[in-house]
Structure formats: structure tokens, C-alpha cells
Scaffold this motif. Structure first.
Motif, short mmCIF file in Angstrom:
data_model
loop_
_atom_site.label_atom_id
_atom_site.label_comp_id
_atom_site.label_asym_id
_atom_site.label_seq_id
_atom_site.Cartn_x
_atom_site.Cartn_y
_atom_site.Cartn_z
N SER A 189 32.03 44.81 47.21
CA SER A 189 31.79 43.44 47.01
C SER A 189 31.81 43.06 45.59
CB SER A 189 30.48 43.14 47.94
OG SER A 189 30.44 41.69 47.89
N GLU A 190 30.96 43.68 44.91
CA GLU A 190 30.48 43.46 43.68
C GLU A 190 31.48 43.70 42.69
OE1 GLU A 190 26.89 44.86 42.28
OE2 GLU A 190 25.66 43.83 44.02
N SER A 191 32.49 44.61 43.18
CA SER A 191 33.44 45.18 42.04
C SER A 191 34.97 44.29 42.49
CB SER A 191 33.70 46.49 42.19
OG SER A 191 32.55 47.36 41.85
N GLY A 192 34.87 43.42 43.41
CA GLY A 192 36.23 42.56 43.80
C GLY A 192 37.13 43.58 44.73
N TYR A 193 36.73 44.35 45.44
CA TYR A 193 37.61 45.23 46.43
C TYR A 193 37.53 44.05 47.86
CZ TYR A 193 37.88 49.40 43.48
OH TYR A 193 38.15 49.96 42.41
N VAL A 194 38.58 44.37 48.42
CA VAL A 194 38.65 43.53 49.63
C VAL A 194 37.44 43.84 50.68
CG1 VAL A 194 40.08 42.93 51.77
CG2 VAL A 194 41.10 43.22 49.38
N ASP A 195 37.36 45.33 50.46
CA ASP A 195 36.31 45.95 51.62
C ASP A 195 36.10 47.23 51.11
OD1 ASP A 195 38.61 47.32 52.50
OD2 ASP A 195 39.05 46.05 54.34
N GLN A 196 35.18 47.86 52.34
CA GLN A 196 34.95 49.19 51.59
C GLN A 196 35.97 50.25 51.68
OE1 GLN A 196 31.13 50.62 53.44
NE2 GLN A 196 31.47 52.53 53.08
N SER A 197 36.89 49.90 52.52
CA SER A 197 38.19 51.15 52.72
C SER A 197 39.01 50.94 51.61
CB SER A 197 38.81 50.67 53.91
OG SER A 197 37.96 50.56 55.26
N HIS A 198 39.13 49.62 51.03
CA HIS A 198 39.96 49.22 49.78
C HIS A 198 39.42 50.15 48.71
CE1 HIS A 198 41.65 46.32 46.64
NE2 HIS A 198 42.24 47.42 46.72
N LEU A 199 37.78 50.23 48.49
CA LEU A 199 37.27 50.91 47.58
C LEU A 199 37.67 52.47 47.47
CD1 LEU A 199 34.76 51.44 45.31
CD2 LEU A 199 33.47 51.42 47.00
N HIS A 200 37.47 52.74 48.91
CA HIS A 200 37.55 54.27 49.24
C HIS A 200 39.13 54.68 48.73
CE1 HIS A 200 38.13 58.04 51.40
NE2 HIS A 200 36.87 58.09 51.63
N ARG A 201 39.94 53.92 49.07
CA ARG A 201 41.27 54.24 48.75
C ARG A 201 41.48 54.58 47.19
NH1 ARG A 201 42.60 50.49 52.50
NH2 ARG A 201 43.17 48.83 51.03
N ASP A 202 40.93 53.39 46.38
CA ASP A 202 41.23 53.47 45.00
C ASP A 202 40.45 54.55 44.34
OD1 ASP A 202 42.83 51.13 44.42
OD2 ASP A 202 41.53 50.28 42.70
N VAL A 203 39.28 54.97 44.90
CA VAL A 203 38.57 55.80 44.42
C VAL A 203 39.24 57.25 44.49
CG1 VAL A 203 36.16 57.32 44.62
CG2 VAL A 203 36.33 54.74 44.46
N LYS A 204 39.80 57.48 45.77
CA LYS A 204 40.33 58.48 46.12
C LYS A 204 41.83 58.75 45.04
CE LYS A 204 40.97 62.05 48.83
NZ LYS A 204 39.95 63.22 49.32
N ALA A 205 42.30 57.76 44.95
CA ALA A 205 43.60 57.69 43.93
C ALA A 205 43.43 57.92 42.61
CB ALA A 205 44.45 56.07 44.15
N PHE A 206 42.12 57.61 42.03
CA PHE A 206 41.79 57.96 40.62
C PHE A 206 41.30 59.13 40.45
CE2 PHE A 206 41.72 53.09 40.07
CZ PHE A 206 42.83 53.26 38.76
N THR A 207 40.48 59.66 41.57
CA THR A 207 39.82 61.08 41.35
C THR A 207 40.02 62.05 42.30
OG1 THR A 207 37.98 60.29 42.90
CG2 THR A 207 37.93 59.48 40.42
N GLY A 208 40.95 61.82 43.25
CA GLY A 208 40.97 62.74 44.39
C GLY A 208 39.52 63.04 45.11
N LEU A 209 38.56 62.16 45.03
CA LEU A 209 37.25 62.41 45.58
C LEU A 209 36.77 61.04 46.42
CD1 LEU A 209 35.28 63.42 42.26
CD2 LEU A 209 36.24 65.11 44.18
N THR A 210 36.00 61.53 47.36
CA THR A 210 35.43 60.26 47.95
C THR A 210 34.49 59.27 47.09
OG1 THR A 210 33.24 61.48 48.88
CG2 THR A 210 35.55 61.53 50.13
N PRO A 211 33.94 58.24 47.56
CA PRO A 211 32.80 57.35 46.94
C PRO A 211 31.72 58.13 46.48
CG PRO A 211 34.31 56.15 48.08
CD PRO A 211 34.68 57.33 48.56
N THR A 212 31.27 59.02 47.92
CA THR A 212 30.02 59.71 47.81
C THR A 212 30.25 60.83 46.61
OG1 THR A 212 29.67 59.32 50.07
CG2 THR A 212 28.68 61.30 49.16
#
Length: 259
Positions: free
Chosen positions: A205-228
Motif C-alpha cells: 500500500s505504501e509503495s504504490g502497488y495495486v495489492d500484495q500480489s502485485h508486490l510479490h510479482r515485482d519482488v520476484k521479478a527483480f530478485t528471484g526471491l519472495t518478499p519474506t
């Protein structure tokens, strides 16, 4: 800038997280130092990592000493003559000047002296080279200031360029598109919030993502890792020690920062 010293004989393997800067690592170790692996490319010694190099891992098995310098891509384009998206040996960009720079930095007797020498070297190269178009610089800095939450079409209007021209000039000079730059800056903000212990839903929410799934996809794309996993990344923990707050230079020696 940050100076790193690792005395352990088994440094291990660290995943490096994408950052909206071009990073220069100058190897000052007595032994082999760190090895950097990016998408199957392996380099030792002093290297330059461009924007979005892909998944990066640094590993070493000897005492490590290195100087890391983060450069705004606008400055890096002038200092190196190119903004690359991969890992490149500093020698390939600077020729014999790379070895001379290493020798001067090795001869320094303190980290503060090394910082001063590095500033002199970079300043000399910057003063003799042109940087990117002012319009490209403006768009990068506006995007950075907004942490990626800005409309690229609006930025094209601000500089009086068409979207197509902005896309072309920005990509040719900085190596990525304006949209991808915005995604990188948004991810960087989110990654540091995750490392600070904030819940993924709040970070999204604070970073401008549509939802948590959107965040997860971006993090995975940039790092190959999960947000955790990103939240526990050692490199992000180092960030807060080596570059506390808005400081532009720092020093990290044996895990402790010094003003």
C-alpha cells in the motif's frame, strides 16, 4: 561510498539486491577477494554493476576488503562512458587507469583517505566528460524523488518531448526505459520497508502497488526471491549501516559503522 572489511576466512555467498544506482566495487583484498556472478557471468577484481544487472551473488573465501561506490546513473554514464545492465570489469572500462586507481587506494592508510582518493579519481573523470541529456536527467531525478510513483507520459510533457523520444533517449543513455526505472525505484522503497520489518500488505500500500500480489510479482521479478526472503537479505541490512539515513558516504568496518 562504503568500505567493507570481512576478516572471516569463509565469507560465504550473499545475494545482492537491485538498487537504483550504478555500483562500483573496487577490490582491495590481498587474496582473491570477492567473485561476482550475474546470469552466468563471473567476474573477480574491481567491477561495475549497472542498473538491473539481474540476480547478483557475491562470494568469497578469503579476507575481503573492498570499496563500494554508488553512482547516480546520470553521473555513471559520464564516469564510465556507458551505463551497463550487467557486470563489467573496471579494467574493460578504464584500461590501465583501473590498475592505477587500485594502487592508489591500496596505498591509503585509512578509509577516510580512501574516500578522498576515490572522490578525486571520479571527479577528474567526470570533469572531462559530458553527461546525459538534461531532459533525461530531469526525468530520472523526478522519478527518483517520487519513488517511482509518477506518470511517465506526464514527464515527457514536462521536458517537451514526445513519449517515443523520451523512451529512446532515456534507454540509450541509462540502459533502461523510464517505466522500468520507475519500477526499480518503487521496488527499492518496498524492499527497504520489508527489511525494516513492515508487513507485506502495508508495504504494498505504501509503495504504490495495486495489492500484495502485485508486490510479490515485482519482488520476484527483480530478485528471484519472495518478499519474506528479501526482508531477510543481508545486503539490505548492510545498507542501513553503511548508508544510514541520507548520508552519501559511510564506512562499514567489521560490521560497525563510523561517522
Amino acid at each position: 561510498m562504503a568500505g567493507f572489511r570481512q576478516r572471516a576466512r569463509a565469507f560465504g555467498d550473499i545475494a545482492m539486491v537491485a538498487h537504483p544506482s550504478v555500483s562500483l566495487f573496487i577490490e582491495l583484498s590481498d587474496g582473491e577477494g570477492l567473485a561476482y556472478d550475474v546470469a552466468g557471468q563471473s567476474r573477480r577484481g574491481s567491477v561495475v554493476l549497472g542498473l538491473l544487472p539481474g540476480q547478483v551473488r557475491a562470494a568469497g573465501c578469503t579476507t575481503v576488503n573492498c570499496l563500494q561506490i554508488r553512482l547516480e546513473p546520470i553521473v555513471a554514464a559520464a564516469v564510465f562512458g556507458v551505463t551497463t545492465g550487467a557486470v563489467v570489469a573496471l579494467e574493460d572500462l578504464w584500461g590501465r587507469d583501473a590498475e592505477r586507481a587500485e594502487q592508489r587506494l591500496r596505498a591509503a592508510t585509512s578509509w577516510d583517505e580512501r574516500f578522498n582518493v576515490a572522490e578525486e579519481i571520479l571527479g577528474a573523470r567526470l570533469s572531462t566528460r559530458t553527461s546525459v541529456d538534461p531532459e533525461v536527467a530531469h526525468v530520472w531525478r523526478r522519478t527518483f524523488a517520487s519513488r517511482g510513483r509518477v506518470r511517465v507520459d506526464g514527464l515527457a510533457d514536462e521536458v517537451g518531448w514526445s513519449r517515443k523520444r523520451l523512451w529512446s533517449r532515456f534507454r540509450s543513455q541509462l540502459g533502461i526505459t523510464p517505466k522500468r526505472a520507475a519500477q526499480l525505484m518503487r521496488f527499492d522503497h518496498a524492499a527497504h520497508l520489508l527489511a525494516a520489518g513492515h508487513a507485506a500488505g502495508r508495504v504494498a500500500s505504501e509503495s504504490g502497488y495495486v495489492d500484495q500480489s502485485h508486490l510479490h510479482r515485482d519482488v520476484k521479478a527483480f530478485t528471484g526471491l519472495t518478499p519474506t526472503a528479501v526482508a531477510e537479505a543481508p545486503w539490505l541490512a548492510i545498507d542501513d549501516v553503511a548508508w544510514p539515513g541520507s548520508a552519501s558516504r559511510g564506512r562499514l568496518v567489521n560490521g560497525r559503522s563510523h561517522p
